[in-house]
Scaffold this motif. Structure first.
Motif, short mmCIF file in Angstrom:
data_model
loop_
_atom_site.label_atom_id
_atom_site.label_comp_id
_atom_site.label_asym_id
_atom_site.label_seq_id
_atom_site.Cartn_x
_atom_site.Cartn_y
_atom_site.Cartn_z
N GLY A 1 -15.00 5.89 9.16
CA GLY A 1 -13.70 6.07 9.81
C GLY A 1 -13.77 6.49 11.27
O GLY A 1 -12.82 7.03 11.81
N THR B 1 -12.74 5.71 -1.73
CA THR B 1 -12.18 4.62 -0.93
C THR B 1 -10.69 4.86 -0.69
O THR B 1 -10.18 4.67 0.41
CB THR B 1 -12.42 3.27 -1.65
N MET B 2 -9.99 5.32 -1.73
CA MET B 2 -8.56 5.65 -1.55
C MET B 2 -8.40 6.78 -0.54
O MET B 2 -7.46 6.77 0.27
CB MET B 2 -7.94 6.06 -2.88
N GLN B 3 -9.30 7.74 -0.59
CA GLN B 3 -9.22 8.86 0.36
C GLN B 3 -9.39 8.38 1.80
O GLN B 3 -8.74 8.88 2.71
CB GLN B 3 -10.29 9.92 0.05
N TYR B 4 -10.27 7.41 2.01
CA TYR B 4 -10.44 6.89 3.36
C TYR B 4 -9.16 6.22 3.83
O TYR B 4 -8.76 6.33 5.00
CB TYR B 4 -11.61 5.90 3.43
N VAL B 5 -8.49 5.51 2.90
CA VAL B 5 -7.23 4.86 3.25
C VAL B 5 -6.19 5.93 3.58
O VAL B 5 -5.44 5.82 4.55
CB VAL B 5 -6.76 3.94 2.10
N ARG B 6 -6.16 6.98 2.76
CA ARG B 6 -5.24 8.08 3.02
C ARG B 6 -5.46 8.65 4.43
O ARG B 6 -4.51 8.89 5.18
CB ARG B 6 -5.48 9.19 1.98
N THR B 7 -6.70 8.81 4.76
CA THR B 7 -7.05 9.37 6.07
C THR B 7 -6.55 8.49 7.22
O THR B 7 -6.19 8.99 8.28
CB THR B 7 -8.58 9.55 6.18
N ALA B 8 -6.51 7.19 6.98
CA ALA B 8 -6.06 6.26 8.01
C ALA B 8 -4.62 6.56 8.43
O ALA B 8 -4.24 6.39 9.59
CB ALA B 8 -6.19 4.82 7.53
N PHE B 9 -3.80 7.01 7.46
CA PHE B 9 -2.39 7.31 7.75
C PHE B 9 -2.18 8.80 8.01
O PHE B 9 -1.22 9.18 8.64
CB PHE B 9 -1.51 6.92 6.56
N ASN B 10 -3.02 9.61 7.43
CA ASN B 10 -2.75 11.04 7.27
C ASN B 10 -4.00 11.81 7.68
O ASN B 10 -4.63 12.48 6.87
CB ASN B 10 -2.42 11.24 5.77
N LEU C 1 1.17 9.29 2.56
CA LEU C 1 0.87 8.51 3.77
C LEU C 1 1.94 8.68 4.84
O LEU C 1 1.69 8.40 6.01
CB LEU C 1 0.74 7.02 3.42
N LEU D 1 0.84 -1.21 0.00
CA LEU D 1 0.00 0.00 0.00
C LEU D 1 0.86 1.25 0.00
O LEU D 1 0.58 2.23 -0.69
CB LEU D 1 -0.90 -0.01 1.24
#
Lengths: 494, 494
Positions: free
Chosen positions: A490, A450-459, A214, A206
């Protein structure tokens, strides 16, 4: 051209305590604040985008990176990570009133473990140093972007860099075993391991190619490969580029997997001959195909002959085979010089980077030629044919009013054609600040959300490389309702 | 043994409208509610964990899956996805008062595109069907778990399944080009593409191996490979398992990459001889090594001889080479029957699945033998030696009080030893409900917290396969403070 900040600019007084805090972490020589010194950092390899950062910080260790990122969080400063600054999509373009974290001083090879075929490096280590460090023992690091003597491993991780040999050996992500990451909230996280099988989510995969959105990789465990026993290069020349494309499909269809397979068209051949000279390639060829095979000697010897046969069956006028290092280098010489030579064809050129399925090569190349005719701009083609990674070079003169805009329009049309053909808007240069508006050509709103949610998980605060990779509502509009849905997403861990 | 629900049980009256809604989506024959019919679904391949679900739903399409998942969201029902139910870590173990979404009726091969070497399948398609569908044209699908004639592609995606050939060809994740996913909030998301290079985050790689915690893959684009021109198998027998292990390292050190490389120890050899008979392997060997090579004939012919030489240099008493299909099958026969044969050694066995770096093989095998002596339980070893994926079989009798607990203790010690050696707690069977308490052996609290944030990005309400993969605060305690930090994370998109 530069991107306007989405954050409010801070005053000099507001910066004073921040600079002091950075200096405490990285020392006085690790903070660059003078305007003339900041000039060096105002763009990466995509020089048409420029922006001076507020401050450049040069940490030396994971702990220093974490401390710097934590300060950015504390003061709500957006930040961009930069390796060697050779990227071609503006991924390391600084942000106005932002911090630029440069990894140039993190340039140590930390561990070499030949028996497990791995090397642990800091992100500022230059790509080529890895091979240099292990070649004496018969190993090498496979990903080889054209810029390999100057680009850094950290930047390779961010952009998931490819190279001539990625057809057989895969891109950067296939060669990263583990990472130590400082995430955008300043946590130090370990992902991956020295064995390929790992439970849990593949956060290593990822992170590679996430273009600095990230966090920062501060320790990178790379897989190194045993150098092949034997290498051979074949040069075949064709009267048309279609014939060369057909040969590529036929070689792979025959079960041969070359280390690399490159096509250059007539325009590029002549540019190379003009600049490098020495009769590298026949000036009257429609296209030349270079095929490199590597492996055990018995295998290479057999396959290079079979490859030559296939080329002739597909209309090659002549085939030349080189096995010793010097002759191989001579055959590669023109290809290596192709981009530099293209610079002599016209005052400026714009290199596009798109991918198509191999079976679409002939059709898409015809359409690129049609675009060239339609707009009246010559387009030279030199590309990684084996994996369908096109690099059309659109030739123009920036001093002519409107030329850059027209060229960008042509470039955009080429990308759309790649997507239509089932391909991708970037093969190896990344999205960065340059192509984020094209993301919606490939991804639906819900895919990008969906990618933005993943981004938010790190950032979570959005401080790490904002405005890059994804289109922002301001510039494009696709992520308009993301904020709304974020309210209920989230929020819960279990 | 079963896991207690973390959700409140619903009454029959509460279920009535839910069942009605499910029936409207998937039809009457797509909803299983009768207790006797639910029995089939109460465990997967890890039969020591059992739990009857409240209801089984069998959708036929992406749209039906999305509608079912949306209903789960609407009624706050936790749900588990199940493919063929052959998994060995309890990943598809139903949850009390939960919904089990079974993909058995989604069993169509949707598209076969040989020229681009890809096949698009529904998740319920059996692994072996993919190869069957394309073998007539000279292609095959590489990942080959032992259960390949009964396991489904959807389950392979969830567990990132391996197999005998993953040394050379990689595990499932290396063969998945794209996915259509129904995420845990009921959105339909497309990730990946038919070309290997893609911008944005590698969500395909993230999803593969996520054990049903992020959503359900409803359409899967697999990469198929050209069948090799030639295959050869070598059987070598050694007086000690260490010698066999050294031969493995030497073969790879020589630059040969076998398709598969398996070791069986004396205990397993004799079990196989007892059951399969026919003089497969020498009963007095300390270990046998099976090496399969594939590729072009010239390459295989050369390398198999070289492999035999290396085995002899490392102390092999005898080497046998087979090239035609029948003789190759004969050499493999004992290995294929090894797990079944182990069932004859004792009333029960417990198969562990751990990974270590190849260089640690001899040392870790010695420690496993020491554990066997210490506890007085025989341990048979049969494993994918090339990639260090151990499968120790601990032999016991479940009817003896405390035996299962002791065996689980031994299994746990073996896993800890694998991690100490720089390896992993799972090679190919996954974590599921079985190993989530060992996750903290590999990952720090902050590493796992980062994974939890990623999980939340796809699975915001925590309804998709809760209590699997990660230790929960209730059972282990490592994720205790995750809830707290979630308050400020994951809240902002930009």
């Amino acid at each position: 051209m530069f991107l306007k900040s989405v954050f409010k600019a801070a005053s000099k007084d507001q910066w004073r305590p921040i600079i002091k805090a950075f200096t405490e972490v990285v020392g006085k020589d690790g903070v660059v604040r003078r305007k003339d010194e900041l000039l060096t950092y105002e763009c990466d390899g995509l020089a048409s985008y420029r922006q001076r950062p507020a401050v450049v910080v040069l940490p030396r260790s994971t702990e220093e990176v974490a401390a710097v990122v934590q300060l950015c969080n504390q003061y709500n400063l957006k930040w961009v990570a930069r390796g060697a600054g050779t990227g071609l999509s503006g991924g390391a373009l600084p942000l106005e009133d932002g911090v630029l974290i440069v990894t140039a001083r993190m340039n140590e090879i930390l561990e070499t473990d030949l028996s497990n075929q791995r090397v642990v490096v800091q992100p500022g280590v230059i790509n080529n140093w890895v091979t240099q460090a292990v070649s004496g023992k018969g190993f090498y690091y496979a990903p080889d972007p054209s810029s390999q003597i100057i680009c850094s491993i950290g930047g390779n991780i961010a952009e998931n860099s490819g190279g001539v040999h990625c057809l057989k050996y895969g891109v950067t992500t296939n060669h990263v075993l583990a990472l130590k990451i400082v995430t955008a909230d300043g946590s130090i996280v370990d992902v991956g391991s020295q064995v390929p099988e790992m439970p849990g989510y593949d956060l290593t995969g990822l992170f590679v190619g996430s273009e600095g959105t990230l966090g920062i990789a501060t320790e990178i465990t790379l897989r190194i490969l045993k150098a092949p026993e034997s290498v051979a290069v074949l040069l075949a020349d064709f009267t048309t580029i279609e014939a060369a494309g057909n040969a590529v499909a036929a070689i792979i269809g025959d079960g041969i997997i070359p280390g690399g397979m490159e096509i250059m068209d007539n325009l590029t051949i002549n540019a190379v001959e003009d600049v490098v000279g020495a009769g590298c390639y026949p000036r009257d060829a429609g296209a030349i195909l270079l095929v490199e095979l590597d492996g055990l000697e018995v295998e290479v010897t057999h396959n290079i002959q079979r490859t030559a046969e296939i080329c002739r069956e597909n209309g090659a006028r002549e085939t030349t085979i080189a096995t010793d290092a010097e002759k191989r280098a001579k055959l590669w010489k023109g290809r290596k010089a192709a981009f530099a030579a293209a610079g002599h064809l016209s005052p400026d050129y714009f290199v596009q980077d798109g991918v198509i399925p191999r079976t679409q090569l002939a059709a898409v190349l015809r359409d690129i030629e049609a675009l060239s005719q339609e707009y009246g701009y010559p387009i030279a083609n030199v590309f990684h044919a084996g994996d369908g990674n096109l690099h059309p070079l659109i030739l123009y003169d920036e001093s002519v009013a409107g030329a850059l805009e027209t060229v960008e329009e042509i470039g955009g049309k080429i990308l759309k054609r790649c997507v239509e053909a089932g391909g991708s808007i970037s093969g190896e240069h990344g999205i960065g600040a340059d192509k984020n508006c094209y993301m919606s050509e490939m991804f639906s709103a819900v895919d990008m959300e969906t990618m933005q949610y993943v981004r938010t998980a790190f950032n979570p605060k959005g401080l790490a490389n904002p405005t890059k990779l994804f289109p922002t509502p301001r510039t494009c509009g696709e992520a308009a309702n993301a904020q709304k849905t974020a309210q209920w997403k989230g929020a819960q861990l279990y």
